[in-house]
Every structure is written in C-alpha cells, then in structure tokens.
Design a protein around this motif. Structure first.
Motif, short mmCIF file in Angstrom:
data_model
loop_
_atom_site.label_atom_id
_atom_site.label_comp_id
_atom_site.label_asym_id
_atom_site.label_seq_id
_atom_site.Cartn_x
_atom_site.Cartn_y
_atom_site.Cartn_z
N ASP A 100 25.71 -7.81 -39.33
CA ASP A 100 24.77 -8.93 -39.32
C ASP A 100 23.48 -8.42 -39.98
O ASP A 100 22.58 -7.90 -39.32
N LYS A 140 20.01 -9.75 -38.84
CA LYS A 140 19.62 -9.19 -37.53
C LYS A 140 19.10 -7.76 -37.71
O LYS A 140 18.04 -7.40 -37.19
N LEU A 175 30.54 -14.22 -39.21
CA LEU A 175 29.58 -13.44 -40.00
C LEU A 175 30.03 -13.36 -41.46
O LEU A 175 29.22 -13.43 -42.38
#
Ligand SMILES: *Cc1c(COP(=O)(O)O)cnc(C)c1O
Length: 426
Positions: free
Chosen positions: A165, A168, A331
């Motif tokens: 990710d 993130k 994702l």
C-alpha cells in the motif's frame, strides 16, 4: 517536446536523442576514460564545477542514456544505473545513512535485500527494523526512532507476490520526516509508477523484467526530486552540509533537485565503484525497448496460469493479485490496474516434498535462481534463494516452506499449462 510521452513510447524512444548524423541506436561507449584538451578543463570536472565524463566508474554516456530512459519511465528527475539490484538497494540507503542510523523496512522483501539489511548493513552500524507491511499506520509508526532515515518496501514482493500500500507507506514516511524508497522491480514502471503515489526514491533490479532476457545483472535508482532534504537538514547532513571530499560543496545547494542522485554518483560510485559495463547498459536498453509488450504478455499468461492453479485439486494455495478473492486483489486494483507481474507464488498439497517432486518433473519450465525473464522458470525459495533464513525469518519474509515461485514467461500459455499439468501427473 512539452507533451508527456506515454510509457510505451518512452520504452522505445526514451533517453537517446540522436542529433544529425549520429547513430540511431544507442551507441556503446566502451571506454574507461575521456579526453580533454587542457589540464584546467579536467580540473573543473573534478571540482564538480562542470558536468562531463572523465572515468566510467562514475559516469559513462551509454549508461547515462539508459538511466535517463528509466528515470523518464518512472517520472523522476534523475536516475543512475548500478552494476546490480543489490548495489541499487545498498546505495539508495547508504546515500542517506551513516553508522548509528536506522531504517524501517517491510519484512516481505527480496531475500538478498533482507540479508543486506539484516546482516551486512548491521555490521556497518546501520540498523533495520522489519515490520509487517499490512500492519496499521500506528503500528508501523512505532518502529520509527529519532535516527530513522528512510522507509523501504517493494511494490510487489519477491517471492511472496504481496502488494504494497504505497500511499499508506508514503504517509507514514512523510509524517516521520523521511523519504519512502520503493523497489519497483516486479511491477516495472509499465504497471506502476510509485512516485504517482507518494514514493520519493525508486530502485530496480534491472536484471529482471527490464532486461527481460536474463543476459545481464544490473540495477537502477531514480529520484522523484520531491523530498525536501533542506526541510529536515539535521537528519540528512550528507546532503545538506558541506562534503569535505569535494572542497566543502553542499549537494542540495549546488544541485537542487538532482542532489540525491548527484551525491550517489560522485561520492558513492566514486568510492565504492559498483558501475555497470556500457555493454550491459546497451543490452538493458534492448530489453527496455520491448518492456511494455513483454510485461503485458507476462501478465496475461500469469493470470491464466494462476486461474488454472486456483481451480486445481492438487494445489493447496495460490497467491496472485489478479485472482478475485486474493488478499491483495483490492490493492492491486488500485496500484496495478493494468496487471501485476508474471510471478505466482503457490503451494501444493503434500507440502515441501511434493513441491520439489513437481519442480523436478517440469520440462518446459526450468529450475533457475532467476525470475522475471522471457522463459518460464521455477524456484523453491526455502531451499534456494532464502536458505540462509531461519524458519522464523522465512515466515517474517512471507515465504512458506512449501512456496513455489513460478515465473510465467511469454511462451504460448497452452504449452506452459500443458507442462504444469504433466508435472502434476495429469
Ligand atoms: C533480484 C532482486 C533484487 C536484487 O537484484 P540483483 O540484480 O540480483 O542484484 C532486488 N530486489 C528485487 C525485488 C529483486 O527481485
């Protein structure tokens, strides 16, 4: 040309812009050194007052053209080639860290990078904390210290095929005032450009899809130019304070957005010398010219093979982000909308012994250490690339003892499937 060219066009034509009468194809500058007319001219190069070639350990025109193509593909401001992916990972970190510093890294990374971080860099006094990349921002944030200088992860991990990710990770890195370094080897800039999601530095083992034909080991580092080193000047003295090995020159002041790559070239490459051969850069460029076509076919073939494996009774589990229901499917939909890569991780019922029997029965797919080239290949990481890791480290690195890494090539997919079927005893 002001319009931004698309990746496929950059694969074919990026980097080399021949002028009148120059060779259409990237020329191989097979020379260690370059000539000057006066001593003064050469002196200016050594003081970094002028750009120019003087010794291939630092820079070479063929290598630079290919680095420029990769930088353009990633959407970065500057790039450099290294003699291997390992050198790229090492330089990317060492360009920011000295003894006493620390980085945070995803635990699910390439085995060689894990060894580099956990063993060799540790001996040099650079510590690494490995974290679960799927953990929460809070949890990952707890691994940061006052001496942390970077966060590291792989877009798609080798060999577990886990998707990072990136947004993130970028948020976590930036909230701690450090850059995010992403190893984009498996995705390639054809399928994912981490800078578009907030990554600051990208590394590659060009040995894999970029070369694509398993001819030459190589690596690359690209800088987005986005990280503001001066805003964290105390954290990054190597970039923001005078370098005594260049008469007190300061990289951020002298080179602006090119500071990071310039430092890595003129300081790390000068001192550590992990430069690629011009001939290898030429071969890498040939691979790059068809990268967009090959990556597409690798992904199409791997999708078919992953679906076949997922539906087969003898298969215990399959990890491929293109499979609906896969842990990383969502994702992948975000970061890899055009496909992930040609690599599939899976295990057979019957575990480790059955995995080895299966691999030994394959005829078209070869057992090789390599991954991500035109020919279908397999590897059993627990017995091969990752055999130095303990069972606990294996689990941390996302490598199950029965994990088979199948690197699906660009042959006819029916022949690949036939080979797998016969090796399964069907
Ligand atoms: C192979 C690989 C490396 C190391 O690259 P070399 O070119 O073998 O030195 C680093 N990262 C990833 C993801 C790799 O697959």
């Amino acid at each position: 040309m002001t319009k931004k060219l698309k990746p496929a066009t950059l694969c074919v034509q990026g980097g080399w812009k021949p002028k009148k009468g120059e060779s259409r194809v990237v020329p191989i500058c097979q020379s260690t050194t370059f000539k000057y007319e006066t001593s003064e001219q050469m002196a200016r190069l050594f003081d970094l007052e002028e750009a120019g070639y003087f010794y291939t350990r630092l820079q070479n025109p063929t290598c630079d053209v290919v680095a420029a193509k990769i930088a353009a593909l990633e959407g970065g401001v500057a790039g450099m080639l290294t003699s291997s992916g390992q050198a790229a990972s090492f330089f990317a970190v060492l360009n920011l860290c000295s003894a006493g510093d620390h980085i945070v890294s995803s635990a699910t990374i390439y085995g060689g990078t894990y060894n580099l971080f956990a063993v060799t860099m540790k001996k040099m006094g650079i510590e690494v904390t490995f974290i679960d990349q799927d953990a929460s921002e809070e949890e990952i944030g707890q691994a940061f210290r006052s001496n942390t200088k970077a966060l590291f992860g792989e877009t798609i991990s080798n060999p577990g095929v886990e998707v990072l990710d990136i947004e993130k990770f970028a948020r976590i890195a930036h909230s701690h005032g450090v850059p995010l370094i992403v190893d984009n080897t498996f995705a390639t800039p054809v399928n994912c450009r981490p800078f578009e999601w907030g990554a600051d530095i990208v590394t590659h083992s060009t040995t894999k899809y970029m070369d694509g034909h398993a001819t030459s080991v190589g690596g690359a580092i690209v800088d987005s130019g986005n990280f503001d080193w001066e805003a964290y000047a105390d954290k990054f003295p190597g970039l923001t304070q005078p370098d005594p090995s260049y008469h007190g020159l300061t990289y951020t002041k002298a080179f602006g957005k090119n500071a990071y790559i310039t430092k890595a070239v003129v300081q790390l490459m000068r001192d550590l010398g992990s430069s690629p051969a011009p001939m290898n850069a030429f071969l890498l460029n040939l691979g790059l010219e068809t990268l967009h076509l090959r990556v597409q076919r690798h992904c199409q073939n791997a999708q078919r093979v992953a679906e076949f494996l997922a539906a087969n009774d003898k298969v215990a589990w399959v990890n491929y982000p293109g499979l609906p229901g896969n842990k990383y499917h969502e994702l992948a939909g975000k970061y890899l909308p055009d496909g992930s890569c040609g690599v599939i991780a899976f295990g057979l019922k019957g575990g480790r012994d059955e995995s080895i029997r299966f691999m030994d029965s394959l005829k078209l797919a070869a057992i090789v250490t390599h991954v991500a080239d035109a020919r279908t290949s397999v590897l059993h990481p627990a017995s091969h690339t990752h055999r130095q890791l303990s069972d606990e480290q294996l689990r941390e690195a996302g490598v199950a003892p029965d994990l088979i890494r199948l690197s699906v090539g660009i042959e006819d997919v029916e022949d690949i499937l036939d080979d797998i079927r016969q090796a399964l005893g069907e």
